[in-house]
Each structure stands twice: as structure tokens, then as C-alpha cells.
Scaffold this active site. Structure first.
Site, PDB file in Angstrom:
ATOM      1  N   LEU A 331       0.734  -0.990   0.103  1.00 53.80           N
ATOM      2  CA  LEU A 331       0.137   0.007  -0.130  1.00 53.80           C
ATOM      3  C   LEU A 331       0.647   1.290  -0.075  1.00 53.80           C
ATOM      4  O   LEU A 331       1.845   1.294   0.847  1.00 53.80           O
ATOM      5  CB  LEU A 331      -0.940  -0.043   1.098  1.00 53.80           C
ATOM      6  N   ASP A 332       0.444   2.037  -0.770  1.00 49.01           N
ATOM      7  CA  ASP A 332       1.014   3.555  -0.888  1.00 49.01           C
ATOM      8  C   ASP A 332       0.491   4.158   0.482  1.00 49.01           C
ATOM      9  O   ASP A 332      -0.572   4.070   0.820  1.00 49.01           O
ATOM     10  CB  ASP A 332       0.933   4.232  -2.151  1.00 49.01           C
ATOM     11  N   LYS A 333       1.552   5.021   1.115  1.00 46.61           N
ATOM     12  CA  LYS A 333       0.668   5.599   2.252  1.00 46.61           C
ATOM     13  C   LYS A 333      -0.217   6.938   1.999  1.00 46.61           C
ATOM     14  O   LYS A 333      -1.215   6.789   2.090  1.00 46.61           O
ATOM     15  CB  LYS A 333       1.696   6.049   3.211  1.00 46.61           C
TER      16      LYS A 333
END
Length: 666
Positions: A331-333
């Protein structure tokens, strides 16, 4: 009469007529005390015409029923042979013709009648499972009301011009994609996002073609028309996805191309060795892989259709199968776990001669000439407190990896991280290092502010954590995902604070786009099937390399709808575990259906050689397995109840200002 004509011309017309003929034949036989399905109708080759008239009529009606139901089957078999394909229809056609030739009229009628029913069921089921596509087409708008020369004009939706003003009144469908330029209203966006709750719209908001006004009046500037609308792209995507074959489906089709001629050869050898023609014909019927062939496509179409109704667009059967195997999610933050909109959280004054307004004011004025994402929250906060950053600095100098230096009215202002102090030659930090460490530990992005070579304070910004981020991680684990890893370009202290709050398994911080790609490749090398969730911009290499690339909030992004392996139309984190759960359910149903089909064939083969299974019984059981496979796949169309209502609501204060850090490497 027209309804009856449509019925007779539809898939159920043939089995209806054949069934009526069989019933009338049975009545004739029973009228003279002969069992229409028993030995009284066993003849040698050729039709016997010297028996009782009722029995002759019954035989003729059975032959007619076999012809009515069998001719379409024979035609399909011939067409398939013309393109060098040995189809299931050929097995049934040979069995039916053989049964007629040896006087098994009831068996011939039964086998063709039941097979025709099977075809009708398959056609009806595929239409039912494709209902998602039909519903999307149904919501496509036909007309639009536009303003031309100061007057309202009703035209076809396809005739709307780009940038034209479209009026959306209460109860009307929005005919175009566009931006609201005036008015307020509520739109039902279920056809696009799968969300049934109407969404309030006002000036500046985006609207989509096919959504329905639940109240209010909107003036919309058209930006997407006809095939260029989000709805049109969704329809195109679902249409392609439902026709795209899964790897298992392709394998089963290759298998059936060998299996079908194999059954014909087995029946031929059995007939030659045993001399039992009925046994050979029965083998042809019970060997039909009908349930096996339909087991996978009906499941895939149902699964993809269910996803489309819920705002989850899956690219095709292959991606559906791969999604069911996902064991790691990257997941990208920023913008995924967080909202992607940083705001000011802290202003710490370290110069006793100044106050909060002074520190924030100098920082905001310095950032007025910056293009960094964190400049805007400082400027907005200063404006909200009556400290607008008037004009631009006389000189602005970005310091890569450290921050920014600006000249304001002849005074030198620096805003950035601790290494910027060394670059400015400042040795006395007045406690800035300790404050920076404290704020970073809270998941915020701290920036030191200096004025003319001395530290005056620290400001910090943070991004809001999405309220459902933690639950999304929990649901991913519940669906069988073994590792959830967060990828971010931010510093480790801040990233770990976010990770601790949402419960991800692993954190990789301070990454460049190519570093994210490397992480995905490492996970794949460790044996994980990886899904990457990102914005598709700086994450593009990782998204392309991952086994499944997921785009969130794709309703406003035409490219994402077309290119992502899974496109989540609504910007809703909980759609991700829902998509993986749907994929796993679909693959589970596919496996169940294959097992049903194989077990049915094995059981029938055993029954034939053990005795007691006739051609009619074999076809009845075969079509029963087809029906069972269909009913099993139809379960996927049921809407899953998402347990949102029983989640405890966060207190209003904490919900409004849950802070985690924002992207920063000033």
C-alpha cells in the site's frame, strides 16, 4: 399473441414444443395401458406401423419430439465440425440418431428434450449473470437539457457539445460527465461507485453520466460526452472482462477438445467389443462434459457482474483467478492510507521574544514561493488565523532534501529539517532537535523555522488517517492475506507511527519510485502473490510489476478504469478486501463446479457398466448436474452484506483530526 411468439422464438421454445409432444405421446400410450417409458416401446430397426393406432401415434409423436429438439442440436454439431471442432452437441446428436435407428424413440426424445432444456437454462443463466452489464446499459441517459442562446433545449445526450452547460433537474439522469458550475443537489451514484447513499453536489464537484438526481437543481459544464464518459468506459470494461477467459477456463476448453473425441472412441470400442449398441449410445450421453464446460464461464461472469454492481471492476477471468491467490498487499501511504491533504498540527515557539503568530507568519511567507506540497497547509493555516502571506519573497532558494530559504524584506528565513540548520551555519538549535524528535514520534512532519540565522520555532503538519484504514487491514488479514506492507517516501519515524496506528505488518520508508518496484519484486521472489495499491503516477512501475495492480477512486480517472487490473470506482478502502473476498469466492465456486461435473461423469460411467443407467436417465442426471452448477454459480450474484453499520463510530473530535504524517523531505 406477441408474448407467446417471443416465448416460442426464445431459448425455451424448442423444449416447450418437444415437451408437449412427449406428453401427448405418453397420453396415447397410457390410453391403451402401455407404459410410454417402458419396454412396450422397444422396437427393432424401423418404425412398426401394424400395432395399435394409439401406440403408432405415440411412437410418431416421440419421433417428432426428438426431431424438434434434435435438429437444432445436429445443426450446431455440423457447424462445429465445419470449423474442425468436435462439440458436445455431436455426442448428443449421434446418441439421438442411434436411438431412433434402433427403435428407442422415448430415449431419443428424452435425450434431445433434456439437452434442449439444458441449453435454455445455460442461455437464461448467462443472461442473468450478465445482468450487471444490462443494468449499466439501462442507466445510460438518452436525453439532455442544455442552455443554448439563453433558452433550455432538450436534445439527445450524444448531441451535447464539450463545455456546454447542461441542466440537471430533480429526478433526471445526468447525461454527461462534468463539473458543477452552479446549484446544489443530491445524486444517486450507485451505477458508478456501487454506493446507494445519495451524494451531495455543489459548485466545483464532479458528476458522472448515468447518475440520478434525488433532489435539487444543478448546472453542469460538460467535460465528457458519449463514449468519453465514465459510464461508457465502465460498460466497455465490463463487456470485455466478462468475455475474457480465465486460465482454468482455457485449460478446460483444451481438455474438452480431447475429451469429447475420446468419449466417441470409447463408445465405438464398447459397441464393437460388447455388441451392445444401447450401451455404446448411453456412454455417449453420460460422457457429455456439459457441466464441466459451463462450470467456469458462468462463475466468472457472475463474479465479475457482482463486482461491477458493487463498484469493483475486474479486468477479466485471468485477473480474477490471480486476485484469489493474493498473499501480500503493498500500500502506498499518502492518498491511500491517508487522505492526502496535509494540515497544520503544531506551532512551537522557541524564541521568547516572538509568539505563535510570528513563527507561523514567517514560515508561511517563506513558503509562499515554494512548490512543495507542504507549503499549502502552512499558507492556508496562516490565512485562517489572519496572517496572510502577502506577495512573494524577493528571493526563494530551494535546498534539495533539506527545505527552503527565502529573503523577505531583507531578512533571511529558512524552513526545513534539522540538516538545514547545519547548511545555514546555525549551531544553537534552542531545543529544536528534541522538539523535532517528539513531533516525528507522533507521526507528524516537523519543520524548523529560522530567522536571520537563529531558530525561532518548529511547525508541524500531518495528513489525516482514513477512518477505515485500520479496519481495511484487519479485513485483508481475514480474507487470507499474509502480509500487508506500507511503502512510502517519508522518513522512517513518521512511517512507523502510521503503521503502528493502522496495524500493517511491515514498513518500507524513504523509498523512491524505483525502490517501490524493487520491494514488489522482492516479495514476488519470496513466493508472494502481490497486489499493489497506489495512485498510478509515481507508483506506476510498481503497479505494472505487481501481480495485480489496484487503482482506487477510479471513477474520476478514465485511464485507471482502462489500465488497472482491479479498479475500485469509489475511494473506499474497504472495497479492497471486498474485491479479494469476491475473487476467492468466485474461484471457490469454480472448483466446486468442476468437482460436481467430474464426479457426475465418474458416477454415471460406473452406473452404466454396473447396469441400470439408461440413455434417458444418463441425460437426466447430466442435465441435473448442469443445473446444480448453474445454481451454485448464481450464488455469487447475491449482494454481500458489509458490516459497516455495527462499527463503532469514532468520537467527533478524534475523527475530525486523527493525525498522521504527510509527505515531507524538505
Amino acid at each position: 399473441m406477441s408474448a407467446l411468439t417471443r416465448w416460442l422464438r426464445g431459448p425455451w421454445g424448442t423444449p416447450l414444443v418437444a415437451g408437449l409432444l412427449i406428453v401427448v405421446a405418453a397420453i396415447f400410450s397410457l390410453s391403451i395401458g402401455v407404459n410410454p417409458f417402458g419396454a412396450g416401446h422397444q422396437h427393432g430397426i424401423g418404425l412398426t406401423l401394424d400395432g395399435p393406432a394409439a401406440l403408432v401415434a405415440a411412437d410418431l409423436l416421440m419421433i417428432a419430439a426428438a426431431l424438434v429438439a434434435g435438429i437444432p442440436i445436429i445443426l450446431k454439431a455440423v457447424r462445429a465440425l465445419m470449423v474442425k471442432v468436435i462439440a458436445i452437441d455431436l455426442l448428443v446428436a449421434i446418441a439421438a440418431v442411434g436411438a431412433l435407428l434402433i427403435g428407442q424413440y422415448w430415449e431419443a426424445a428424452a435425450v434431445t428434450f433434456l439437452f434442449a432444456i439444458g441449453h435454455a437454462l445455460e442461455a437464461g443463466t448467462m443472461n442473468r449473470t450478465r445482468s450487471a452489464l444490462a443494468e449499466l446499459v439501462a442507466v445510460a441517459p438518452d436525453v439532455a437539457v442544455v442552455m443554448r442562446e439563453g433558452e433550455q433545449v432538450e436534445i439527445s445526450a450524444a448531441q451535447v457539445l464539450p463545455e456546454e452547460t447542461v441542466l440537471v433537474k430533480n429526478g433526471a439522469k445526468v447525461p454527461v460527465d462534468g463539473i458543477v458550475i452552479d446549484g446544489t443537489g443530491a445524486l444517486d451514484e450507485a451505477s458508478i461507485t456501487g454506493e446507494s447513499i445519495p451524494v451531495e453536489k455543489s459548485t466545483g464537484d464532479q458528476v458522472f453520466a448515468g447518475t440520478i438526481s434525488d433532489g435539487g437543481f444543478l448546472q453542469v459544464r460538460a467535460t465528457g460526452i458519449g463514449a468519453d464518459t465514465t459510464l461508457a468506459r465502465i460498460i466497455h470494461r465490463v463487456e470485455e472482462a466478462q468475455d475474457a477467459k480465465a486460465r482454468t477456463q482455457s485449460f478446460m476448453e483444451r481438455f474438452s477438445t480431447w475429451y469429447t473425441p475420446g468419449i466417441i472412441l470409447l463408445a465405438l470400442l464398447t459397441g464393437l467389443i460388447t455388441g451392445n449398441v444401447v450401451l455404446a449410445l448411453t456412454l455417449l450421453v453420460i460422457g457429455c462434459p456439459g457441466a464441466m464446460v459451463i462450470s467456469i464461464p458462468v462463475s466468472i461472469v457472475a463474479g465479475i457482474g457482482r463486482g461491477a454492481k458493487d463498484g469493483i471492476l475486474i479486468k477479466g477471468g485471468e485477473y480474477l483467478e490471480t486476485s484469489a491467490k493474493i498473499t501480500a498487499v503493498a500500500l502506498d501511504k499518502t492518498g491511500t492510507l491517508t487522505e492526502g491533504r496535509p494540515y497544520l498540527t503544531d506551532v512551537t515557539v522557541l524564541d521568547p521574544a516572538l509568539d505563535r503568530g510570528d513563527v507561523l507568519g514567517w514560515a508561511a511567507r517563506a513558503e509562499a514561493g515554494s512548490e512543495h506540497p507542504l507549503a499549502r497547509p502552512l499558507i492556508d493555516a496562516a490565512a485562517a488565523e489572519g496572517l496572510p502571506a502577502e506577495g512573494l519573497p524577493e528571493h526563494t532558494e530551494p535546498v534539495p532534501g533539506k527545505g527552503i530559504v527565502a529573503i523577505l524584506g531583507g531578512r533571511r528565513v529558512a524552513v526545513g529539517n534539522l540538516p538545514l540548520l547545519a547548511a545555514e551555519g546555525i549551531s544553537e538549535d534552542r531545543g529544536a532537535a528534541a522538539e523535532v524528535d517528539r513531533l516525528a514520534g507522533l507521526g507528524r512532519t516537523p519543520m524548523v523555522v529560522t530567522l536571520d540565522g537563529r531558530v525561532i520555532g518548529v511547525v508541524a503538519v500531518a495528513d489525516r488517517l482514513r477512518t477505515d484504514a485500520k479496519e481495511m487491514i484487519s479485513r485483508l488479514h481475514a480474507t487470507g492475506v499474509k502480509k500487508v506492507i506500507m511503502l512510502t517516501g517519508d522518513n522512517r519515524r513518521v512511517a512507523e507511527a502510521v503503521a503502528a496506528e493502522v496495524g500493517v505488518d511491515e514498513v518500507r520508508a524513504q523509498l523512491l519510485p524505483e525502490d517501490k518496484l524493487t520491494v514488489v519484486q522482492q516479495l514476488q521472489g519470496e513466493g508472494f502473490t502481490v497486489a499493489m495499491v497506489g495512485d498510478g503516477v509515481n507508483d506506476a512501475p510498481a503497479l505494472a510489476t505487481a501481480d495485480i495492480g489496484v487503482a482506487m477512486g477510479a471513477a474520476g480517472t478514465g485511464v485507471a478504469i482502462e489500465t488497472a487490473d482491479i479498479a475500485l470506482m469509489k475511494d473506499d478502502l474497504l472495497k479492497l478486501p471486498q474485491a479479494i473476498g469476491l475473487a476467492r469466492s468466485t474461484v471457490s465456486v469454480m472448483r466446486q463446479n468442476i468437482a460436481i461435473a467430474l464426479l457426475t461423469v465418474v458416477a454415471l460411467l460406473a452406473g452404466v457398466f454396473a447396469g441400470g443407467v439408461t440413455i434417458a436417465i444418463g441425460m437426466l442426471v447430466h442435465e441435473g448436474s448442469v443445473l446444480l452448477v448453474i445454481v451454485n454459480a448464481m450464488r455469487l450474484l447475491r449482494r454481500r452484506r458489509e458490516q459497516r453499520s455495527d462499527r463503532p463510530a469514532a468520537p467527533s473530535g478524534s475523527r475530525a483530526r486523527r493525525s498522521v504524517e504527510a509527505t515531507q523531505s524538505v
